[in-house]
Design an enzyme around this catalytic site. Structure first.
Site, mmCIF file in Angstrom:
data_model
loop_
_atom_site.group_PDB
_atom_site.id
_atom_site.type_symbol
_atom_site.label_atom_id
_atom_site.label_comp_id
_atom_site.label_asym_id
_atom_site.label_seq_id
_atom_site.Cartn_x
_atom_site.Cartn_y
_atom_site.Cartn_z
ATOM 1 N N LYS A 1 0.802 -1.274 0.013
ATOM 2 C CA LYS A 1 0.129 0.189 0.072
ATOM 3 C C LYS A 1 0.839 1.185 -0.105
ATOM 4 O O LYS A 1 0.698 2.179 -0.780
ATOM 5 C CB LYS A 1 -0.881 0.044 1.152
ATOM 6 C CG LYS A 1 -1.911 -1.071 1.224
ATOM 7 C CD LYS A 1 -2.815 -1.029 2.435
ATOM 8 C CE LYS A 1 -2.499 -0.898 3.575
ATOM 9 N NZ LYS A 1 -1.666 -2.304 4.245
ATOM 10 N N ARG B 1 11.665 -6.307 4.772
ATOM 11 C CA ARG B 1 11.217 -5.090 5.260
ATOM 12 C C ARG B 1 11.728 -4.798 6.448
ATOM 13 O O ARG B 1 12.564 -3.515 6.727
ATOM 14 C CB ARG B 1 10.034 -4.627 4.898
ATOM 15 C CG ARG B 1 9.549 -3.261 5.239
ATOM 16 C CD ARG B 1 8.159 -2.332 4.980
ATOM 17 N NE ARG B 1 7.277 -3.116 6.040
ATOM 18 C CZ ARG B 1 5.850 -2.684 6.041
ATOM 19 N NH1 ARG B 1 5.161 -2.331 4.916
ATOM 20 N NH2 ARG B 1 5.008 -3.492 6.973
ATOM 21 N N ARG C 1 11.448 -1.222 11.878
ATOM 22 C CA ARG C 1 10.028 -1.367 12.724
ATOM 23 C C ARG C 1 10.269 -2.673 13.614
ATOM 24 O O ARG C 1 10.262 -3.695 13.064
ATOM 25 C CB ARG C 1 8.856 -1.310 11.684
ATOM 26 C CG ARG C 1 8.554 -0.069 11.409
ATOM 27 C CD ARG C 1 7.548 -0.076 9.959
ATOM 28 N NE ARG C 1 6.447 -0.793 10.663
ATOM 29 C CZ ARG C 1 5.126 -0.970 9.775
ATOM 30 N NH1 ARG C 1 5.226 -0.412 8.552
ATOM 31 N NH2 ARG C 1 4.091 -1.667 10.390
ATOM 32 N N ARG D 1 -0.734 -9.659 13.501
ATOM 33 C CA ARG D 1 -1.347 -8.289 12.777
ATOM 34 C C ARG D 1 -2.142 -8.926 11.515
ATOM 35 O O ARG D 1 -3.178 -8.281 10.919
ATOM 36 C CB ARG D 1 0.102 -7.682 12.186
ATOM 37 C CG ARG D 1 0.800 -6.633 13.150
ATOM 38 C CD ARG D 1 1.841 -6.301 12.836
ATOM 39 N NE ARG D 1 1.750 -5.224 11.430
ATOM 40 C CZ ARG D 1 2.995 -4.956 10.713
ATOM 41 N NH1 ARG D 1 4.062 -5.563 11.246
ATOM 42 N NH2 ARG D 1 2.901 -4.320 9.905
HETATM 43 P P1 AMP Z 1 0.817 0.108 9.434
HETATM 44 O O1 AMP Z 1 1.730 0.927 9.230
HETATM 45 O O2 AMP Z 1 -0.479 0.423 8.513
HETATM 46 O O3 AMP Z 1 1.059 -1.399 9.087
HETATM 47 O O4 AMP Z 1 0.192 0.189 10.659
HETATM 48 C C1 AMP Z 1 1.162 -0.130 11.807
HETATM 49 C C2 AMP Z 1 0.454 -0.108 13.190
HETATM 50 O O5 AMP Z 1 -0.203 1.135 13.402
HETATM 51 C C3 AMP Z 1 -0.681 -1.216 13.227
HETATM 52 O O6 AMP Z 1 -0.346 -2.374 13.524
HETATM 53 C C4 AMP Z 1 -1.682 -0.469 14.182
HETATM 54 O O7 AMP Z 1 -1.033 -1.250 15.626
HETATM 55 C C5 AMP Z 1 -1.420 0.906 14.137
HETATM 56 N N1 AMP Z 1 -2.479 1.278 13.330
HETATM 57 C C6 AMP Z 1 -2.280 1.952 12.089
HETATM 58 N N2 AMP Z 1 -3.460 2.248 11.391
HETATM 59 C C7 AMP Z 1 -4.312 2.033 12.344
HETATM 60 C C8 AMP Z 1 -5.776 2.112 12.549
HETATM 61 N N3 AMP Z 1 -6.411 2.539 11.293
HETATM 62 N N4 AMP Z 1 -6.547 1.891 13.725
HETATM 63 C C9 AMP Z 1 -5.853 1.161 14.640
HETATM 64 N N5 AMP Z 1 -4.459 1.372 14.429
HETATM 65 C C10 AMP Z 1 -3.603 1.356 13.348
#
Ligand code: AMP
Length: 191
Positions: A14, A128, A134, A146
């Protein structure tokens, strides 16, 4: 304005595709994951609150996430549209987004989902993790969690927009350029 939700499991590409869409359409990319990481790196109260949830691969509570998203949208009104990446991640967030956009006389035009099989996701995220720094990208158990959260809490978001005729699945396996062109074709169909 044309507003897009880029949807898919963690590691489905994404962020990579959002960067290319921004270049082509001039949309504002709003990634809640990126916003959280920025808050965490500055040790803000919001970042400190989010940190434990993110480290465990859990969703950050809705009131925190929705408030942060809303601020980002409201403080950037003069853009040709938004790409939402990593948001909404559950039905409550879908409803909050609808409400926010309706108040601005806006709507979601399309949700495009990048489909990638679990094993490929795990391989991509671990790779990654070697450079991203991260912590949630380095532990296979956290990555699996996740994916489980995505399936149980986030997948219903697809149905929410499918009922409105706005959600489409795309093959998330292939070259970056090939996937990008498929996304553009679908997005260009919207008016
Ligand atoms: P991402 O970078 O989108 O994979 O997000 C990393 C982490 O941020 C996720 O595993 C959640 O812990 C948190 N996070 C990101 N977006 C959201 C969301 N819309 N709602 C709740 N937690 C989020």
């Amino acid at each position: 304005m044309k507003n897009l939700i880029l949807f898919g499991p963690p590691g489905s590409g994404k962020g990579t595709q959002a960067a290319k869409l921004v270049e082509k359409y001039g949309l504002l990319h709003i990634s809640t994951g990126d916003l959280f990481r920025s808050e965490m790196s500055q040790d803000t109260p919001l970042g400190i609150e989010a940190k434990n949830f993110i480290a465990k691969g859990q969703l950050v509570p809705d009131e925190v996430t929705i408030g942060m998203l809303r601020n980002r949208v409201i403080s950037n009104p003069d853009v040709p549209g938004y790409i939402f990446d990593g948001f909404p991640r559950n039905i409550a967030q879908c409803e909050a987004l609808d409400e926010l956009l309706a108040a601005l006389n806006q709507d979601i035009h399309r949700l495009l989902m990048l489909e990638v099989a679990d094993q490929e996701i795990i391989t991509r995220i671990l790779s990654r993790g070697q450079s991203s720094g991260r912590t949630d990208d380095n532990d296979p158990a956290i990555i699996q969690h996740r994916i489980d959260v995505y399936k149980s809490e986030t997948m219903p978001v697809f149905g929410y927009y499918a009922e409105k005729g706005k959600a489409f699945k795309m093959d998330g396996i292939g070259t970056i350029q090939h996937i990008f062109e498929a996304l553009c074709r679908s997005f260009d169909e919207t008016t």
